[in-house]
Design an enzyme around this catalytic site. Structure first.
Site, PDB file in Angstrom:
ATOM      1  N   THR A  26      -6.411  17.589  11.097  1.00  0.00           N
ATOM      2  CA  THR A  26      -5.585  17.537  12.301  1.00  0.00           C
ATOM      3  C   THR A  26      -5.918  16.251  13.072  1.00  0.00           C
ATOM      4  OG1 THR A  26      -5.535  19.960  12.345  1.00  0.00           O
ATOM      5  CG2 THR A  26      -4.921  18.903  14.395  1.00  0.00           C
ATOM      6  N   ASN A  82      -2.591  20.880   8.682  1.00  0.00           N
ATOM      7  CA  ASN A  82      -3.590  21.911   8.433  1.00  0.00           C
ATOM      8  C   ASN A  82      -4.795  21.348   7.689  1.00  0.00           C
ATOM      9  OD1 ASN A  82      -4.638  24.388   8.947  1.00  0.00           O
ATOM     10  ND2 ASN A  82      -3.724  25.410   7.213  1.00  0.00           N
ATOM     11  N   ARG A 132       6.229  22.619  15.719  1.00  0.00           N
ATOM     12  CA  ARG A 132       5.411  23.360  14.753  1.00  0.00           C
ATOM     13  C   ARG A 132       6.255  23.660  13.512  1.00  0.00           C
ATOM     14  NH1 ARG A 132       0.197  24.546  13.271  1.00  0.00           N
ATOM     15  NH2 ARG A 132      -0.246  26.761  13.148  1.00  0.00           N
ATOM     16  N   SER A 156      -1.141  28.756  16.157  1.00  0.00           N
ATOM     17  CA  SER A 156      -1.995  27.563  16.060  1.00  0.00           C
ATOM     18  C   SER A 156      -3.132  27.652  17.069  1.00  0.00           C
ATOM     19  CB  SER A 156      -1.124  26.339  16.371  1.00  0.00           C
ATOM     20  OG  SER A 156      -1.921  25.194  16.546  1.00  0.00           O
ATOM     21  N   SER A 157      -4.129  26.812  16.878  1.00  0.00           N
ATOM     22  CA  SER A 157      -5.198  26.682  17.882  1.00  0.00           C
ATOM     23  C   SER A 157      -5.113  25.337  18.602  1.00  0.00           C
ATOM     24  CB  SER A 157      -6.569  26.775  17.210  1.00  0.00           C
ATOM     25  OG  SER A 157      -6.722  28.014  16.581  1.00  0.00           O
ATOM     26  N   GLY A 181      -9.895  20.271  14.744  1.00  0.00           N
ATOM     27  CA  GLY A 181     -11.070  21.108  14.488  1.00  0.00           C
ATOM     28  C   GLY A 181     -10.772  22.573  14.261  1.00  0.00           C
ATOM     29  N   GLY A 182      -9.540  22.896  13.845  1.00  0.00           N
ATOM     30  CA  GLY A 182      -9.215  24.279  13.485  1.00  0.00           C
ATOM     31  C   GLY A 182      -9.466  25.221  14.645  1.00  0.00           C
ATOM     32  N   ASP A 193      -1.867  29.408   8.414  1.00  0.00           N
ATOM     33  CA  ASP A 193      -2.180  29.796   9.795  1.00  0.00           C
ATOM     34  C   ASP A 193      -1.539  31.134  10.165  1.00  0.00           C
ATOM     35  OD1 ASP A 193      -3.974  27.875  10.500  1.00  0.00           O
ATOM     36  OD2 ASP A 193      -2.544  26.560  11.490  1.00  0.00           O
TER      37      ASP A 193
END
Ligand code: GLY
Length: 560
Positions: A367, A387, A94, A438-439, A458-459, A409
């Protein structure tokens, strides 16, 4: 040894051989968001590489051919399973906040978040993690030299790839920002406009950057000539990077988070991704209702209520584990889920409003995810990001590197929403060297000798997509159904079910409206899931790409 013992030994050996033979898969499988990236993975498998080498090849190829989704200027999470020993590892590549970053760096003098600073240009970029992750993956887990696994991406960067409709749609979304950066405009647009379908995007500077990484490994990117160019380009354009930030960047190996649902083992991304924790927590809550198999007419409502509660805890508790203490054990605890499930009414939506103010949401599709299994059973589920589409829209002059805008984020102003309408708390406030929450949810599911490898872009909706697909997988549906099913989502705030247009009018959609849920259509379908399924008992192997995207899932025996 008498004849009987010999015969017994022979039978035991035969049995062992047959088990070993069964353990080897009939083919390797790769599903990725772009056919050229899937092919890059197979190219490396054909040269004797394993799933981890193929993951390097696919990641780097996606960085070239899907510049709106992920890139060498971004980061991600690579969930690994080593067949030999059965170990699961999460590589945390990350992005990290630069050393000069500060909690209020995106606030104006009235304390309001300036969206432009947080999402556009080099001020929005964290220190990239993908180059370090690929070097680490190759040296620690691969069989081939990094240069071999990067070769397909280098070739694609030099030769170019053709623009398609998905690229055009996302380039249109970010056209104005791309136009602000002369290098981004030159590379990704055509005279400042979205290029025509079929036009080749050629990236010789990015090829040279990949060659530097191929030649010198980690240091080829994070130290020396390239690092100096990156820092100069960022600082000259208002960013905060330093040579120390680049030299100090490290990949972190973390334990994935694990849980169980309906007897299946769930293995998923650990913080600084919220993905695994929220996924397992939501499934734990759902499991309180008829062991996770409620009446189908109730399922959408109960799934939404589970998501609502798990996303609420995300906002309250989660951040970078190297900076904040988080009650992960509690969040994943089944008894804790029982408590959260207790106030779910079967006939009525629970309003989120008592827990905070609703906010408006804006969503992008960006993403990238890919899933791989090799014939030895090594697996990779990787979700990568820069992002928003085309990240910050800024290419560092002379390097071909498109920078992420992952700093958004973080909670720029704890309690205020980010670009996904996600609220973050103090745990996700900006600090130097910290990684934004993050997701991304690369996931393995193991049950009854079967394994699912899945994930999606997809955020904030990533986690709910993986949850819905996990339910499909455990219901015994084929992998094509996991990736194509209609999707719906709730993230606690805004207090609104967000649903794909083809879900809204269905019986399931209506079952939510009668229970008082507010629902809005997302206008278009979302996500781009890439999944692999392997059933070790029947030998069934599937690799499927989401019909919403242009990706490809291929299974193919590797002849060596
Ligand atoms: N940048 C999207 C995420 O990490 O969740």
């Amino acid at each position: 040894m008498n004849r009987n013992s010999c015969a017994r030994l022979g039978v035991a050996l035969l049995l062992l051989l047959s088990i070993t033979a069964q353990a080897r898969l009939p083919a390797a499988a790769i599903a990725s968001a772009h056919p050229l990236a899937t092919e890059a993975g197979f190219e490396v498998l054909d040269q004797g590489g394993n799933a981890f080498d193929a993951a390097v090849a696919v990641s780097a190829a996606l960085a070239v051919v899907e510049p709106h989704g992920s890139g060498m200027g971004g980061g991600g999470f690579w969930l690994l399973h080593q067949a030999d020993g059965g170990r699961n590892i999460m590589l945390d590549g990350r992005e990290a906040a630069p050393g000069a970053a500060s909690r209020d760096m995106y606030l104006d003098n009235r304390g309001q978040v300036v969206r432009d600073w947080a999402i556009n240009g080099p001020s929005a970029a964290g220190i990239p993690g993908q180059p370090a992750a690929l070097a680490h993956l190759a040296s620690r887990y691969g069989r081939l030299p990094l240069a071999t696994s990067l070769a397909p991406a280098i070739r694609l960067a030099k030769q170019g790839f053709p623009v398609e409709e998905h690229y055009r749609r996302l380039a249109l979304m970010r056209r104005d920002v791309l136009n602000r950066s002369p290098e981004a405009r030159r590379i990704f647009l055509s005279n400042g406009e979205v290029p025509a379908a079929g036009q080749l995007i050629v990236q010789p500077e990015l090829a040279a950057l990949l060659e530097a990484l191929a030649e010198d490994g980690h240091d080829g990117f994070y130290r020396g000539e390239l690092a100096q160019k990156l820092v100069d380009g960022v600082v000259d354009n208002g960013g905060l990077w330093s040579l120390e930030d680049l030299a100090g960047y490290k990949v972190v190996e973390r334990e994935p988070v694990t849980g169980t649902f309906r007897g299946a083992k769930i293995i998923s991304a650990a913080p600084p991704s919220s993905g695994g924790v929220v996924l397992i927590q939501a499934l734990n809550i759902l499991e309180r209702f008829n062991d996770g198999q409620p009446d189908p007419a109730l399922l959408p409502h109960l799934a939404i209520e589970s998501m609502r509660r798990a996303y609420r805890d995300r906002a309250l508790h989660l951040g970078d584990p190297d900076f904040v203490d988080m009650p992960i054990e509690q969040l994943l605890d089944k008894d804790y889920a029982t408590g959260l499930a207790a106030d779910i009414k079967l006939d009525r939506a629970t309003p989120s409003s008592s827990l905070g103010k609703p906010v408006t949401v804006e969503q992008g599709n960006h993403t990238s995810h890919f899933s791989i299994i090799d014939q030895d059973g090594n697996r990779v589920a990787a979700t990568l990001s820069i992002n928003l589409p085309f990240g910050s829209g800024f290419v560092v002059p002379g390097t071909g590197l498109l920078l992420n805008n992952e700093m958004d984020d973080f909670s720029a102003n704890p309690g205020a929403p980010n670009a996904y309408g996600l609220i973050g708390g103090e745990a996700n406030a900006i600090a130097p060297g910290k990684r934004p929450l993050s997701s991304m949810t690369p996931t393995f599911i193991e049950w009854d000798g079967k394994v699912a490898i899945l994930g999606t872009p997809g955020g904030s909706r990533i986690i709910s997509m993986v949850m819905l697909s996990a339910l499909e997988a455990l219901d015994g549906k084929p992998a094509k159904d996991w990736v194509s099913r209609p999707r719906f989502h709730h993230q606690y705030q805004p207090d609104m079910v967000q649903a794909e247009p083809d879900f809204v009018g269905t019986e399931a959609g209506k079952s939510l409206l009668v229970r008082g849920h507010q629902m809005e259509s997302t206008g278009r379908r979302y996500g781009n899931m890439q999944a692999v399924f392997w059933d070790g008992r029947t030998g069934k192997l599937e690799a499927v790409a989401d019909p919403r995207g242009i990706g490809s899932g291929i299974t193919r025996p590797i002849n060596r």
